[in-house]
Design a protein around this motif. Structure first.
Motif, short mmCIF file in Angstrom:
data_model
loop_
_atom_site.label_atom_id
_atom_site.label_comp_id
_atom_site.label_asym_id
_atom_site.label_seq_id
_atom_site.Cartn_x
_atom_site.Cartn_y
_atom_site.Cartn_z
N LYS A 90 -13.16 26.92 -18.88
CA LYS A 90 -13.17 27.01 -17.47
C LYS A 90 -12.00 25.75 -16.62
O LYS A 90 -12.13 26.60 -15.02
CB LYS A 90 -14.29 25.77 -16.82
CG LYS A 90 -15.68 27.10 -17.62
CD LYS A 90 -16.05 28.60 -17.06
CE LYS A 90 -17.51 28.88 -17.06
NZ LYS A 90 -17.70 30.33 -16.71
N GLY A 91 -11.33 25.67 -17.30
CA GLY A 91 -10.24 24.85 -16.47
C GLY A 91 -9.99 23.58 -15.70
O GLY A 91 -9.14 23.05 -14.58
N HIS A 92 -11.20 22.94 -16.14
CA HIS A 92 -11.09 21.66 -15.36
C HIS A 92 -10.43 21.08 -17.07
O HIS A 92 -9.96 21.00 -17.84
CB HIS A 92 -12.10 21.46 -16.47
CG HIS A 92 -13.65 21.49 -15.13
ND1 HIS A 92 -13.53 21.03 -14.24
CD2 HIS A 92 -14.31 22.87 -15.35
CE1 HIS A 92 -14.39 21.05 -13.23
NE2 HIS A 92 -14.91 22.58 -13.87
N LYS A 147 -12.91 21.90 -9.72
CA LYS A 147 -11.83 22.91 -10.90
C LYS A 147 -11.08 21.49 -10.67
O LYS A 147 -10.63 20.83 -11.72
CB LYS A 147 -11.27 24.14 -10.31
CG LYS A 147 -11.69 24.81 -10.68
CD LYS A 147 -12.28 24.77 -12.14
CE LYS A 147 -12.39 27.05 -12.56
NZ LYS A 147 -14.84 26.62 -12.29
N GLU A 148 -10.98 20.20 -9.69
CA GLU A 148 -10.12 19.44 -9.64
C GLU A 148 -10.97 18.05 -10.58
O GLU A 148 -10.40 17.11 -10.73
CB GLU A 148 -9.59 18.86 -8.84
CG GLU A 148 -11.00 17.91 -7.29
CD GLU A 148 -10.94 19.06 -6.17
OE1 GLU A 148 -11.74 18.60 -5.29
OE2 GLU A 148 -11.12 20.40 -7.52
N ASP A 168 -20.35 24.26 -14.05
CA ASP A 168 -20.16 25.19 -13.67
C ASP A 168 -20.24 25.28 -11.82
O ASP A 168 -19.55 25.76 -11.27
CB ASP A 168 -20.93 26.47 -14.07
CG ASP A 168 -20.65 27.55 -15.00
OD1 ASP A 168 -19.89 27.08 -15.09
OD2 ASP A 168 -21.40 27.89 -15.48
#
Length: 290
Positions: free
Chosen positions: A89-91, A61-62, A57
């Motif tokens: 979570k978009g990773h 994100k990159e 968290d």
């Protein structure tokens, strides 16, 4: 705040999901300095799902989340849940695994994930070899799992899926991929030579490991992708890179600090770099970091 990791194509946090200081990793690959790691590590055996979530968290994100680390990731029974959480979570997510500890149910839960590609990405499966350089327990259920992966691969259902072995494949899986990729074995920045002192079977294999030594002069990492490919341990400590089995260079702790606080700066020198093939000379104003 400076964000030096943005210079890397794929800045990565690699997770070591468990460390058993008593028994080490059950796969016990000959090129993996497990005894050295067991000597130095202090802390929890397993990375908890709750702590993993709290760290993910706070990662930008990159940052790619990779499951590999210093031991087989699926020795932690929560590994599948961790993979799914990082993906949700978009990773970008990648994996290096022997599949020891993984079940067929585990794989079916994650096979849909679009594994992140190069550099150092994808889903890499390390299959057992005939010489037992890696000591996979080649059970009936294990072979069933590997055969299922093979069928999915034939159907084109797996993204960025790779296979490697440390030699000719074990007879129970040799009918699947033929001759997989066989990478060179490096000394892990000199750690395997320390390992040979406490693991006698390595003494006869030292010629198999490529090694370098740059002398006593300070060195820094010459590969931006390696410098920002760090390894978190189950206790939250973050080691400089995947070569640091002796845990010489702990950057900080992600349970108590932010990612931005602990990232290394370009041209910082580390003692371990003197034994690494990626090392280069630092600018003259940089001093050796102990």
């Amino acid at each position: 705040m400076k964000q030096p990791w943005k210079k890397a194509i794929a800045p990565t946090m690699e997770f070591t999901t468990s460390i058993d200081v008593k028994n080490g990793c059950v796969v016990d690959c000959v090129y993996c300095p497990q005894r050295t790691l067991q000597e130095k590590y202090k802390g929890e055996r397993f990375l908890s799902l709750e702590n993993f979530k709290s760290v993910v968290d706070k990662l930008p994100k990159e940052i790619r989340v990779t499951f590999a680390g210093f031991t087989e990731p699926f020795l932690n029974p929560k590994c599948t849940d961790m993979i799914l959480y990082a993906h949700e979570k978009g990773h970008p997510v990648s994996m290096f695994t022997t599949a020891v500890g993984m079940t067929l149910k585990d794989f079916k839960r994650i096979q849909h994930i679009p594994w992140a590609g190069a550099p150092n990405g994808g889903f890499t499966l390390h299959i057992p070899d005939a010489d037992r350089k890696a000591k996979h327990p080649v059970t009936e259920k294990y072979v069933e799992l590997i055969e299922y992966m093979y069928i999915c691969w034939l159907k084109g259902e797996l993204t960025n899926f790779n296979v490697m072995s440390m030699g000719a494949p074990h007879e129970k899986v040799a009918h699947l991929w033929g001759t997989p990729h066989q990478p060179e074995m490096w000394s892990r920045a000199g750690n395997l030579f320390h390992e040979a002192i406490i693991k006698p079977e390595l003494m006869n294999r030292k010629d198999e490991f490529r090694s370098v030594y740059h002398g006593e002069s300070p060195k820094t990492c010459g590969c931006i992708e390696k410098l920002y490919h760090n390894v978190m341990l189950p206790n939250g400590d973050v080691s400089l890179c995947c070569m640091d089995y002796g845990l010489k260079h702990i950057l900080g702790n992600l349970f108590t600090q932010e990612y931005e606080e602990i990232m290394p700066q370009n041209n910082t020198c580390y003692d371990m770099c003197r034994f690494c093939e990626n090392a280069v000379d630092p600018p003259p104003e940089i001093l050796l970091k102990k």
